[in-house]
Design a protein around this motif. Structure first.
Motif, PDB file in Angstrom:
ATOM      1  N   LYS A  41      -8.147   1.847   6.771  1.00  0.00           N
ATOM      2  CA  LYS A  41      -8.788   3.016   7.115  1.00  0.00           C
ATOM      3  C   LYS A  41      -9.131   3.977   5.988  1.00  0.00           C
ATOM      4  CE  LYS A  41      -6.403   2.468  11.407  1.00  0.00           C
ATOM      5  NZ  LYS A  41      -5.559   3.029  12.589  1.00  0.00           N
ATOM      6  N   PRO A  42     -10.047   4.919   6.147  1.00  0.00           N
ATOM      7  CA  PRO A  42     -10.057   5.992   5.014  1.00  0.00           C
ATOM      8  C   PRO A  42      -8.492   6.622   4.751  1.00  0.00           C
ATOM      9  CG  PRO A  42     -12.051   5.763   6.670  1.00  0.00           C
ATOM     10  CD  PRO A  42     -11.009   4.954   7.046  1.00  0.00           C
ATOM     11  N   GLU A  43      -7.956   6.907   5.921  1.00  0.00           N
ATOM     12  CA  GLU A  43      -6.842   7.800   5.842  1.00  0.00           C
ATOM     13  C   GLU A  43      -5.797   6.923   4.910  1.00  0.00           C
ATOM     14  OE1 GLU A  43      -8.422   7.139   8.536  1.00  0.00           O
ATOM     15  OE2 GLU A  43      -7.259   6.941  10.370  1.00  0.00           O
ATOM     16  N   ASP A  44      -5.873   5.517   4.623  1.00  0.00           N
ATOM     17  CA  ASP A  44      -4.960   4.655   3.879  1.00  0.00           C
ATOM     18  C   ASP A  44      -5.106   4.889   2.343  1.00  0.00           C
ATOM     19  OD1 ASP A  44      -5.492   2.128   6.026  1.00  0.00           O
ATOM     20  OD2 ASP A  44      -3.873   3.223   6.091  1.00  0.00           O
ATOM     21  N   THR A  45      -6.196   5.906   2.083  1.00  0.00           N
ATOM     22  CA  THR A  45      -6.564   6.309   0.734  1.00  0.00           C
ATOM     23  C   THR A  45      -5.447   6.805  -0.016  1.00  0.00           C
ATOM     24  OG1 THR A  45      -9.098   6.296   1.159  1.00  0.00           O
ATOM     25  CG2 THR A  45      -8.171   7.564  -0.647  1.00  0.00           C
ATOM     26  N   ALA A  46      -4.927   6.265  -1.007  1.00  0.00           N
ATOM     27  CA  ALA A  46      -3.609   7.082  -1.686  1.00  0.00           C
ATOM     28  C   ALA A  46      -3.666   6.234  -2.924  1.00  0.00           C
ATOM     29  CB  ALA A  46      -2.574   7.053  -0.581  1.00  0.00           C
ATOM     30  N   VAL A  47      -2.538   6.794  -3.697  1.00  0.00           N
ATOM     31  CA  VAL A  47      -1.948   6.007  -4.835  1.00  0.00           C
ATOM     32  C   VAL A  47      -0.491   5.403  -4.086  1.00  0.00           C
ATOM     33  CG1 VAL A  47      -0.715   6.134  -7.147  1.00  0.00           C
ATOM     34  CG2 VAL A  47      -2.791   7.768  -6.404  1.00  0.00           C
ATOM     35  N   HIS A  48      -0.584   4.043  -4.353  1.00  0.00           N
ATOM     36  CA  HIS A  48       0.549   3.369  -3.654  1.00  0.00           C
ATOM     37  C   HIS A  48       1.583   2.964  -4.798  1.00  0.00           C
ATOM     38  CE1 HIS A  48      -2.289   2.860  -0.423  1.00  0.00           C
ATOM     39  NE2 HIS A  48      -1.375   2.509   0.100  1.00  0.00           N
ATOM     40  N   TYR A  49       2.833   3.229  -4.426  1.00  0.00           N
ATOM     41  CA  TYR A  49       3.910   2.894  -5.565  1.00  0.00           C
ATOM     42  C   TYR A  49       4.938   1.976  -4.930  1.00  0.00           C
ATOM     43  CZ  TYR A  49       2.441   7.350  -7.527  1.00  0.00           C
ATOM     44  OH  TYR A  49       1.769   8.286  -8.282  1.00  0.00           O
ATOM     45  N   CYS A  50       5.351   1.021  -5.699  1.00  0.00           N
ATOM     46  CA  CYS A  50       6.446   0.108  -5.526  1.00  0.00           C
ATOM     47  C   CYS A  50       7.764   0.802  -6.355  1.00  0.00           C
ATOM     48  CB  CYS A  50       6.256  -1.179  -5.983  1.00  0.00           C
ATOM     49  SG  CYS A  50       6.321  -1.688  -7.693  1.00  0.00           S
ATOM     50  N   ALA A  51       8.914   0.492  -5.192  1.00  0.00           N
ATOM     51  CA  ALA A  51      10.148   0.942  -5.749  1.00  0.00           C
ATOM     52  C   ALA A  51      11.099   0.030  -5.479  1.00  0.00           C
ATOM     53  CB  ALA A  51      10.351   2.447  -4.948  1.00  0.00           C
ATOM     54  N   TYR A  88      15.733   4.954  -3.928  1.00  0.00           N
ATOM     55  CA  TYR A  88      15.414   4.285  -4.810  1.00  0.00           C
ATOM     56  C   TYR A  88      15.415   4.639  -6.213  1.00  0.00           C
ATOM     57  CZ  TYR A  88      13.349   1.571  -0.748  1.00  0.00           C
ATOM     58  OH  TYR A  88      13.316   0.989   0.371  1.00  0.00           O
ATOM     59  N   ASP A  89      15.822   3.544  -7.017  1.00  0.00           N
ATOM     60  CA  ASP A  89      16.220   4.104  -8.522  1.00  0.00           C
ATOM     61  C   ASP A  89      15.051   3.674  -9.398  1.00  0.00           C
ATOM     62  OD1 ASP A  89      19.417   2.476  -7.991  1.00  0.00           O
ATOM     63  OD2 ASP A  89      18.786   4.729  -7.904  1.00  0.00           O
ATOM     64  N   TYR A  90      14.306   2.429  -9.204  1.00  0.00           N
ATOM     65  CA  TYR A  90      13.165   2.408 -10.162  1.00  0.00           C
ATOM     66  C   TYR A  90      11.837   2.282  -9.194  1.00  0.00           C
ATOM     67  CZ  TYR A  90      17.249   0.676 -12.397  1.00  0.00           C
ATOM     68  OH  TYR A  90      18.443   0.454 -12.860  1.00  0.00           O
ATOM     69  N   TRP A  91      10.694   2.637  -9.907  1.00  0.00           N
ATOM     70  CA  TRP A  91       9.368   2.920  -9.675  1.00  0.00           C
ATOM     71  C   TRP A  91       8.365   2.360 -10.431  1.00  0.00           C
ATOM     72  CZ3 TRP A  91       8.613   5.398  -4.988  1.00  0.00           C
ATOM     73  CH2 TRP A  91       9.633   6.003  -4.209  1.00  0.00           C
ATOM     74  N   GLY A  92       7.302   1.923  -9.809  1.00  0.00           N
ATOM     75  CA  GLY A  92       6.031   1.391 -10.524  1.00  0.00           C
ATOM     76  C   GLY A  92       5.243   2.385 -10.846  1.00  0.00           C
ATOM     77  N   GLN A  93       4.256   2.190 -11.748  1.00  0.00           N
ATOM     78  CA  GLN A  93       3.325   3.235 -12.261  1.00  0.00           C
ATOM     79  C   GLN A  93       2.254   3.649 -11.229  1.00  0.00           C
ATOM     80  OE1 GLN A  93       2.642  -0.069 -12.409  1.00  0.00           O
ATOM     81  NE2 GLN A  93       0.544  -0.409 -12.764  1.00  0.00           N
ATOM     82  N   GLY A  94       2.106   2.972 -10.253  1.00  0.00           N
ATOM     83  CA  GLY A  94       1.248   3.511  -9.068  1.00  0.00           C
ATOM     84  C   GLY A  94      -0.176   2.574  -9.124  1.00  0.00           C
ATOM     85  N   THR A  95      -0.784   2.639  -7.977  1.00  0.00           N
ATOM     86  CA  THR A  95      -1.963   1.885  -7.866  1.00  0.00           C
ATOM     87  C   THR A  95      -2.919   2.817  -6.668  1.00  0.00           C
ATOM     88  OG1 THR A  95      -0.779  -0.328  -8.273  1.00  0.00           O
ATOM     89  CG2 THR A  95      -3.128  -0.361  -7.187  1.00  0.00           C
ATOM     90  N   GLN A  96      -4.039   2.959  -7.500  1.00  0.00           N
ATOM     91  CA  GLN A  96      -5.090   3.723  -6.496  1.00  0.00           C
ATOM     92  C   GLN A  96      -5.630   2.556  -5.505  1.00  0.00           C
ATOM     93  OE1 GLN A  96      -5.751   7.115  -6.402  1.00  0.00           O
ATOM     94  NE2 GLN A  96      -6.795   6.473  -4.410  1.00  0.00           N
ATOM     95  N   VAL A  97      -5.721   3.143  -4.253  1.00  0.00           N
ATOM     96  CA  VAL A  97      -6.267   2.375  -3.023  1.00  0.00           C
ATOM     97  C   VAL A  97      -7.076   3.433  -2.279  1.00  0.00           C
ATOM     98  CG1 VAL A  97      -6.114   1.253  -0.874  1.00  0.00           C
ATOM     99  CG2 VAL A  97      -4.431   0.851  -2.860  1.00  0.00           C
ATOM    100  N   THR A  98      -8.776   3.125  -2.671  1.00  0.00           N
ATOM    101  CA  THR A  98      -9.546   3.978  -2.002  1.00  0.00           C
ATOM    102  C   THR A  98     -10.215   3.166  -0.750  1.00  0.00           C
ATOM    103  OG1 THR A  98      -9.822   5.361  -4.030  1.00  0.00           O
ATOM    104  CG2 THR A  98     -11.684   5.403  -2.351  1.00  0.00           C
ATOM    105  N   VAL A  99     -10.292   3.835   0.220  1.00  0.00           N
ATOM    106  CA  VAL A  99     -10.872   3.293   1.397  1.00  0.00           C
ATOM    107  C   VAL A  99     -12.176   4.224   1.966  1.00  0.00           C
ATOM    108  CG1 VAL A  99     -10.729   2.068   3.739  1.00  0.00           C
ATOM    109  CG2 VAL A  99      -8.714   2.164   2.186  1.00  0.00           C
ATOM    110  N   SER A 100     -13.325   3.532   1.883  1.00  0.00           N
ATOM    111  CA  SER A 100     -14.508   4.447   2.482  1.00  0.00           C
ATOM    112  C   SER A 100     -14.908   4.032   3.602  1.00  0.00           C
ATOM    113  CB  SER A 100     -15.513   4.322   1.147  1.00  0.00           C
ATOM    114  OG  SER A 100     -15.902   2.893   0.995  1.00  0.00           O
ATOM    115  N   SER A 101     -15.622   5.043   4.409  1.00  0.00           N
ATOM    116  CA  SER A 101     -16.007   4.716   5.728  1.00  0.00           C
ATOM    117  C   SER A 101     -17.489   4.148   5.628  1.00  0.00           C
ATOM    118  CB  SER A 101     -15.901   5.922   6.713  1.00  0.00           C
ATOM    119  OG  SER A 101     -16.624   7.074   6.006  1.00  0.00           O
TER     120      SER A 101
END
Length: 124
Positions: A87-97, A111-124
């Motif tokens: 959904k468009p509201e899922d648009t965010a930078v996603h991080y693993c930890a 959490y102690d460790y984090w990934g660099q982040g991945t952009q997910v963009t959902v358009s309507s």
């Protein structure tokens, strides 16, 4: 020191699916609880999903239950987040930890460790 490197993500249309991955190095991956978080524009980072070391215990935010699925492959040191019916509201930078623990938690500070982040963009 554990390092987490993310891949996947991108721009999709509402209703599409996407999978993002996170590969761990520098530690014993099978000891770690893994989580996915996301940061929506202008908001604080929020919990998405978590999985225990064995893959048998998972937890999800209410907003993604039934649409997202977390899984892991300990032989590949990789955790995945399969996102369906985006959904468009899922648009965010996603991080693993990651955290060296046999339990899981939705708390970001746990959490102690984090990934660099991945952009997910959902358009309507």
């Amino acid at each position: 020191q554990v390092q987490l490197v993310q891949s996947g993500g991108g721009s999709v249309q509402a209703g599409d699916s996407l999978r993002i991955s996170c590969v761990a190095s520098g530690g014993t991956f099978s000891r770690y609880a893994m989580g996915w978080f996301r940061q929506l524009p202008g908001k604080e980072r929020e919990f998405v999903a978590a999985i225990d070391w064995s893959g048998s215990w998972t937890d999800y935010a209410d907003s993604v239950k039934g649409r997202f699925s977390i899984s892991r492959d300990n032989a590949k040191n990789t955790v995945y987040l399969q996102m369906n019916i985006l959904k468009p509201e899922d648009t965010a930078v996603h991080y693993c930890a990651a955290k060296d623990s046999y339990i899981i938690s939705p708390a970001e500070r746990w959490y102690d460790y984090w990934g660099q982040g991945t952009q997910v963009t959902v358009s309507s």
